[in-house]
Motif scaffolding. Structure first.
Motif, PDB file in Angstrom:
ATOM      1  N   ALA A  20       0.823  -1.209   0.000  1.00  0.00           N
ATOM      2  CA  ALA A  20       0.000   0.000   0.000  1.00  0.00           C
ATOM      3  C   ALA A  20       0.856   1.258   0.000  1.00  0.00           C
ATOM      4  O   ALA A  20       0.470   2.275  -0.587  1.00  0.00           O
ATOM      5  N   LEU A  21       2.029   1.204   0.626  1.00  0.00           N
ATOM      6  CA  LEU A  21       2.885   2.381   0.712  1.00  0.00           C
ATOM      7  C   LEU A  21       3.874   2.478  -0.445  1.00  0.00           C
ATOM      8  O   LEU A  21       4.160   3.583  -0.930  1.00  0.00           O
ATOM      9  N   LEU A  22       4.403   1.346  -0.892  1.00  0.00           N
ATOM     10  CA  LEU A  22       5.484   1.383  -1.885  1.00  0.00           C
ATOM     11  C   LEU A  22       5.000   1.354  -3.337  1.00  0.00           C
ATOM     12  O   LEU A  22       5.608   2.002  -4.198  1.00  0.00           O
ATOM     13  N   LEU A  23       3.936   0.647  -3.624  1.00  0.00           N
ATOM     14  CA  LEU A  23       3.499   0.559  -5.019  1.00  0.00           C
ATOM     15  C   LEU A  23       3.080   1.916  -5.599  1.00  0.00           C
ATOM     16  O   LEU A  23       3.374   2.195  -6.771  1.00  0.00           O
ATOM     17  N   PRO A  24       2.429   2.797  -4.832  1.00  0.00           N
ATOM     18  CA  PRO A  24       2.080   4.104  -5.404  1.00  0.00           C
ATOM     19  C   PRO A  24       3.289   4.963  -5.762  1.00  0.00           C
ATOM     20  O   PRO A  24       3.170   5.879  -6.582  1.00  0.00           O
ATOM     21  N   VAL A  25       4.443   4.682  -5.142  1.00  0.00           N
ATOM     22  CA  VAL A  25       5.629   5.515  -5.381  1.00  0.00           C
ATOM     23  C   VAL A  25       6.729   4.734  -6.097  1.00  0.00           C
ATOM     24  O   VAL A  25       7.888   5.140  -6.109  1.00  0.00           O
ATOM     25  N   ALA A  26       6.352   3.621  -6.717  1.00  0.00           N
ATOM     26  CA  ALA A  26       7.335   2.753  -7.369  1.00  0.00           C
ATOM     27  C   ALA A  26       7.550   3.072  -8.841  1.00  0.00           C
ATOM     28  O   ALA A  26       8.405   2.459  -9.491  1.00  0.00           O
ATOM     29  N   GLY A  27       6.804   4.031  -9.378  1.00  0.00           N
ATOM     30  CA  GLY A  27       6.917   4.328 -10.800  1.00  0.00           C
ATOM     31  C   GLY A  27       6.199   3.293 -11.650  1.00  0.00           C
ATOM     32  O   GLY A  27       5.481   2.432 -11.142  1.00  0.00           O
ATOM     33  N   LYS A  28       6.418   3.372 -12.968  1.00  0.00           N
ATOM     34  CA  LYS A  28       5.715   2.475 -13.891  1.00  0.00           C
ATOM     35  C   LYS A  28       6.616   1.407 -14.500  1.00  0.00           C
ATOM     36  O   LYS A  28       6.148   0.514 -15.186  1.00  0.00           O
ATOM     37  N   LYS A  29       7.921   1.511 -14.288  1.00  0.00           N
ATOM     38  CA  LYS A  29       8.862   0.600 -14.944  1.00  0.00           C
ATOM     39  C   LYS A  29       8.720  -0.832 -14.440  1.00  0.00           C
ATOM     40  O   LYS A  29       8.285  -1.081 -13.316  1.00  0.00           O
ATOM     41  N   ILE A  30       9.132  -1.759 -15.291  1.00  0.00           N
ATOM     42  CA  ILE A  30       9.255  -3.154 -14.880  1.00  0.00           C
ATOM     43  C   ILE A  30      10.599  -3.309 -14.174  1.00  0.00           C
ATOM     44  O   ILE A  30      11.636  -2.922 -14.698  1.00  0.00           O
ATOM     45  N   TYR A  31      10.559  -3.862 -12.977  1.00  0.00           N
ATOM     46  CA  TYR A  31      11.796  -4.020 -12.203  1.00  0.00           C
ATOM     47  C   TYR A  31      12.562  -5.255 -12.658  1.00  0.00           C
ATOM     48  O   TYR A  31      11.979  -6.255 -13.093  1.00  0.00           O
ATOM     49  N   SER A  32      13.866  -5.189 -12.554  1.00  0.00           N
ATOM     50  CA  SER A  32      14.720  -6.294 -12.981  1.00  0.00           C
ATOM     51  C   SER A  32      14.516  -7.505 -12.075  1.00  0.00           C
ATOM     52  O   SER A  32      14.063  -7.388 -10.929  1.00  0.00           O
ATOM     53  N   GLU A  33      14.888  -8.652 -12.592  1.00  0.00           N
ATOM     54  CA  GLU A  33      14.772  -9.876 -11.802  1.00  0.00           C
ATOM     55  C   GLU A  33      15.649  -9.794 -10.554  1.00  0.00           C
ATOM     56  O   GLU A  33      15.280 -10.284  -9.485  1.00  0.00           O
ATOM     57  N   GLU A  34      16.801  -9.160 -10.699  1.00  0.00           N
ATOM     58  CA  GLU A  34      17.694  -9.014  -9.551  1.00  0.00           C
ATOM     59  C   GLU A  34      17.030  -8.168  -8.462  1.00  0.00           C
ATOM     60  O   GLU A  34      17.091  -8.514  -7.271  1.00  0.00           O
ATOM     61  N   ASP A  35      16.398  -7.052  -8.848  1.00  0.00           N
ATOM     62  CA  ASP A  35      15.706  -6.214  -7.864  1.00  0.00           C
ATOM     63  C   ASP A  35      14.568  -6.977  -7.205  1.00  0.00           C
ATOM     64  O   ASP A  35      14.391  -6.928  -5.988  1.00  0.00           O
ATOM     65  N   ARG A  36      13.799  -7.693  -8.019  1.00  0.00           N
ATOM     66  CA  ARG A  36      12.628  -8.395  -7.492  1.00  0.00           C
ATOM     67  C   ARG A  36      13.012  -9.555  -6.581  1.00  0.00           C
ATOM     68  O   ARG A  36      12.254  -9.919  -5.667  1.00  0.00           O
ATOM     69  N   SER A  37      14.184 -10.111  -6.810  1.00  0.00           N
ATOM     70  CA  SER A  37      14.623 -11.245  -5.986  1.00  0.00           C
ATOM     71  C   SER A  37      14.855 -10.840  -4.531  1.00  0.00           C
ATOM     72  O   SER A  37      14.896 -11.692  -3.644  1.00  0.00           O
ATOM     73  N   LYS A  38      14.994  -9.548  -4.297  1.00  0.00           N
ATOM     74  CA  LYS A  38      15.240  -9.048  -2.941  1.00  0.00           C
ATOM     75  C   LYS A  38      13.955  -8.525  -2.290  1.00  0.00           C
ATOM     76  O   LYS A  38      14.010  -7.887  -1.248  1.00  0.00           O
ATOM     77  N   MET A  39      12.813  -8.814  -2.934  1.00  0.00           N
ATOM     78  CA  MET A  39      11.527  -8.340  -2.427  1.00  0.00           C
ATOM     79  C   MET A  39      10.636  -9.513  -2.052  1.00  0.00           C
ATOM     80  O   MET A  39      10.779 -10.613  -2.595  1.00  0.00           O
TER      81      MET A  39
END
Length: 345
Positions: free
Chosen positions: A235-254
């Protein structure tokens, strides 16, 4: 005209339902313009009780709806709102909403809007929170949250309880309201956060504002906030995450709830106020050591870095930068420490 208005107010208490209904319709019309409001405000000592009685009377039907609409318009004046609270308008509105709201949706919607106005004044907030009676404290709030969460509708025209979002913002401006919303056993904040996925902008803005207000308690309630992190961070991070697709490396840490959402392009949250409220809430969380560690654990800094690149609103950019300045001095040092090491307060 004065004599006619006094007579009209008397008709609100007439024994004939038809007369009461006709009088209520006329009064509703008068509250639709400034002159009529002033005239009725000058007779508030008689008009307000009469309208409340009509609202609460069983079988009032359309007259009850007209009375509710009149009270909504009159309660936009802070002094009149305070007088209505003294007359028991909060309890009356809640009672009628529970008993008749299901069969009279227009009435329920007006009663919610009345409560929005009444909770603009401190006494109205206290009345809705039921402060001073531990046995029932928070009961009205729980009922409102239940209605708010059960009634989400894609069509704003049919969303009877959408304005509860504004009530939640109002009551979360005070400590007693925040405490009730954040009480773990009630689970109200978790339910409210679930409404952030609504397509209704009023709901989204209200949820964002409520979360932000609750985060003022982060210094003493950080563990309660983090206990619902699975719902809070999206709820807090998705509104401020921009529109880009995040890299697999970034997503692996989420965690999955963030990684899945950021694996594809998304529609941006256009309302800058929602983005700003989300960032203000994040700032208050990361001011706490445990909150900061949790923020790093979901790869929050990277999300803000990417979101900042897409941001164009100067005020919102300032909110990003405020968090960044806090992380530079504290967060990066913590990342270099061994896992589990505590920092002194």
């Amino acid at each position: 005209m004065a004599d006619e208005l006094d007579e009209l107010i008397d008709f609100l208490s007439n024994s004939s339902p038809q007369v009461r209904g006709a009088a209520a319709d006329i009064v509703r019309g008068l509250t639709g313009d400034s002159d009529g409001l002033r005239s009725l405000a000058a007779r508030a000592d008689r008009a307000l009780p009469a309208l409340l009685r009509l609202l609460a009377s069983v079988g009032a039907g359309g007259a009850g709806e007209a009375a509710a609409d009149s009270l909504v318009n009159l309660s936009q004046d802070g002094d009149l709102a305070a007088r209505l609270v003294v007359l028991g308008a909060v309890a009356a509105a809640m009672d009628v909403m529970v008993k008749r709201g299901g069969e009279q949706p227009k009435l329920a919607r007006s009663l919610v809007m009345l409560l929005v106005n009444l909770t603009q004044v401190e006494s109205g907030i206290s009345a809705l929170l039921q402060v001073g009676d531990e046995k029932v404290q928070g009961l009205y709030v729980a009922k409102l949250v239940r209605s708010f969460c059960r009634s989400s509708c894609d069509s704003e025209d049919e969303d009877i309880f959408e304005h509860i979002a504004s009530i939640l913002v109002n009551i979360s401006k005070v400590e007693a309201g925040r405490r009730i919303l954040m009480e773990p056993k009630r689970g109200l904040l978790k339910q409210i956060i679930g409404q952030f996925d609504s397509t209704n902008q009023l709901r989204k803005k209200g949820v964002a504002g409520t979360i932000r207000n609750c985060c003022f308690e982060a210094d003493t309630q950080i563990q309660n906030l983090l206990s619902i992190a699975e719902y809070l961070w999206p709820a807090l991070l998705l509104p401020v995450a921009g529109k880009k697709i995040y890299s697999e490396e970034d997503r692996s840490k989420m965690p999955p709830e963030l990684a899945n959402a950021l694996s594809h392009e998304r529609e941006a949250v256009d309302d800058s106020e929602i983005r700003e409220r989300a960032l203000e809430a994040i700032y208050m969380i990361v001011m706490q050591d445990d909150g900061r560690k949790a923020f790093w654990s979901v790869n929050g800094p990277r999300i803000l870095q990417v979101g900042y690149e897409d941001e164009e609103d100067l005020k919102v950019m300032g909110a990003y930068e405020l968090i960044g300045s806090l992380l530079v001095g504290k967060g990066e040092i913590e990342q270099d420490q061994e896992q589990g090491e505590d920092k002194p307060q």
